[in-house]
Design a protein around this motif. Structure first.
Motif, short mmCIF file in Angstrom:
data_model
loop_
_atom_site.label_atom_id
_atom_site.label_comp_id
_atom_site.label_asym_id
_atom_site.label_seq_id
_atom_site.Cartn_x
_atom_site.Cartn_y
_atom_site.Cartn_z
N LEU A 167 0.86 -1.18 0.00
CA LEU A 167 0.00 0.00 0.00
C LEU A 167 0.90 1.24 0.00
O LEU A 167 1.45 1.62 1.03
CB LEU A 167 -0.93 -0.01 1.22
N GLN A 168 1.04 1.83 -1.17
CA GLN A 168 2.02 2.91 -1.36
C GLN A 168 1.70 4.15 -0.53
O GLN A 168 2.59 4.95 -0.23
CB GLN A 168 2.09 3.29 -2.84
N HIS A 169 0.43 4.35 -0.18
CA HIS A 169 0.02 5.57 0.50
C HIS A 169 0.07 5.44 2.02
O HIS A 169 -0.17 6.41 2.72
CB HIS A 169 -1.38 5.97 0.06
N ILE A 170 0.39 4.25 2.55
CA ILE A 170 0.55 4.08 4.00
C ILE A 170 2.00 3.71 4.24
O ILE A 170 2.39 2.54 4.22
CB ILE A 170 -0.40 3.01 4.56
N VAL A 171 2.84 4.73 4.45
CA VAL A 171 4.28 4.54 4.64
C VAL A 171 4.74 5.42 5.80
O VAL A 171 4.04 6.34 6.22
CB VAL A 171 5.08 4.88 3.36
N ASN A 172 5.93 5.14 6.29
CA ASN A 172 6.42 5.88 7.45
C ASN A 172 7.90 6.22 7.32
O ASN A 172 8.64 6.20 8.30
CB ASN A 172 6.17 5.09 8.74
N ALA A 173 8.37 6.48 6.12
CA ALA A 173 9.72 6.99 5.86
C ALA A 173 10.81 6.17 6.54
O ALA A 173 11.74 6.70 7.13
CB ALA A 173 9.82 8.45 6.30
N GLY A 174 10.69 4.86 6.45
CA GLY A 174 11.72 4.00 7.00
C GLY A 174 11.59 3.65 8.46
O GLY A 174 12.30 2.79 8.96
N ASN A 175 10.71 4.32 9.19
CA ASN A 175 10.48 3.99 10.59
C ASN A 175 9.46 2.86 10.69
O ASN A 175 8.49 2.83 9.93
CB ASN A 175 9.96 5.21 11.35
N PRO A 176 9.64 1.92 11.63
CA PRO A 176 8.73 0.77 11.70
C PRO A 176 7.28 1.18 11.94
O PRO A 176 6.99 2.05 12.76
CB PRO A 176 9.28 -0.02 12.90
N ILE A 177 6.38 0.57 11.18
CA ILE A 177 4.95 0.66 11.49
C ILE A 177 4.64 -0.56 12.35
O ILE A 177 4.66 -1.70 11.86
CB ILE A 177 4.10 0.69 10.22
N THR A 178 4.42 -0.34 13.62
CA THR A 178 4.40 -1.44 14.59
C THR A 178 3.02 -2.02 14.85
O THR A 178 2.91 -3.15 15.31
CB THR A 178 4.99 -0.97 15.92
#
Length: 290
Positions: A167-178
């Motif tokens: 999902l390209q629109h749910i990202v966090n710039a390299g920080n873990p999505i926990t």
């Protein structure tokens, strides 16, 4: 539990599972059969079975007893799964409509466990989970798994077919999505991270967008059916965008107001506002077609 008793179950770093009376706070039972810290717990939908996973990759199934307090143990050991031994368990989820568990380990292994034979079935690829506890979510219709990743990306899998999209629109710039949570009542997804002072990200269903190409890849074509709106993971938009659109609608309403109003005009304006609010709610949260 199935007897109507309200209980709370905890896992801990001392390798124990504890069962508490949720109302009185009394400790009902301590299970000390694990050889590592207990990372994940999950009830089945009926509260009859409990699944516990530890830091050695061992998953155990327990049955809740219907006995009253004092007549015996609340939890009874049933069986154990060691297919994932050596892979610390990060998260376990049960499914109400299928005899399956979905399990994530700290070896980037996301997989299902068939409860009929209590062994690992399908594996889902793409996620990175090596150091951080990552919690995934299952869609309300139990067709999809959605999860963040330690590399800041978000993935969605078809549970039956195993197809995956990012999902390209749910990202966090390299920080873990926990952690990701999928609301059982609305078309809303919440995602969080360990990044300092980072807000919880909330996305809602955007019915104004066409179905994205990736969503079609996840449909279970073998059934020959089209999923309902809740089953199709259409493109999501951030909640702040929804609020901006609502602000513009409110401003348009105020511009249309005359300087002097009769009682009939007031009644018509109120009816119009209620109608617009209802349409806006259906569009932004219920996924109704415009």
């Amino acid at each position: 539990g199935p007897s109507g008793r309200e209980v709370c179950v905890t896992g801990s770093f001392d390798h124990k599972v504890r069962v508490w009376d949720a109302l009185s706070g009394d400790l009902l039972q301590t299970v000390d059969s694990f050889k590592s810290h207990v990372n994940a717990l999950a009830f089945d939908v009926y509260g009859k079975y409990l699944y516990a996973g530890d830091g050695k990759g061992v998953i155990k199934e327990f049955l809740f007893s219907s006995r009253e307090q004092g007549d015996g143990d609340v939890l009874k050991f049933i069986r154990v799964n060691k297919d994932l031994e050596g892979e610390p368990i990060s998260c376990i989820q049960t499914m109400s409509s299928k005899r399956k568990l979905v399990v994530l380990t700290k070896r980037s292994n996301l997989c299902s466990i068939d409860l009929g034979v209590f062994s690992v079935g399908r594996q889902y690829h793409g996620i990175k989970c090596l150091r951080t506890h990552v919690r995934f979510a299952i869609s309300p219709d139990e067709r999809y798994i959605i999860s963040g990743s330690e590399d800041g990306r978000t993935f969605m899998w078809n549970i039956e077919g195993g197809q995956v999209v990012q999902l390209q629109h749910i990202v966090n710039a390299g920080n873990p999505i926990t952690c990701i949570s999928w609301s059982p009542y609305e078309h809303v997804i919440a995602a969080s991270t360990f990044k300092p002072e980072h807000p919880v990200m909330i996305f809602v269903h955007d019915s104004s967008k066409d179905d994205v190409r990736e969503a079609a890849q996840l449909e279970d074509r073998s059934l020959g059916t089209q999923p309902r709106a809740v089953q199709t993971p259409r493109r999501l938009k951030h909640i702040s965008q929804v609020e901006r659109e609502r602000d513009r609608e409110r401003a348009n309403i105020l511009e249309d107001l005359p300087t002097e109003l009769t009682p009939d005009q007031v009644s018509n304006i109120i009816s119009g506002i209620k109608s617009r609010m209802a349409r806006s709610y259906e569009r932004d949260y219920l996924g109704a077609n415009q």
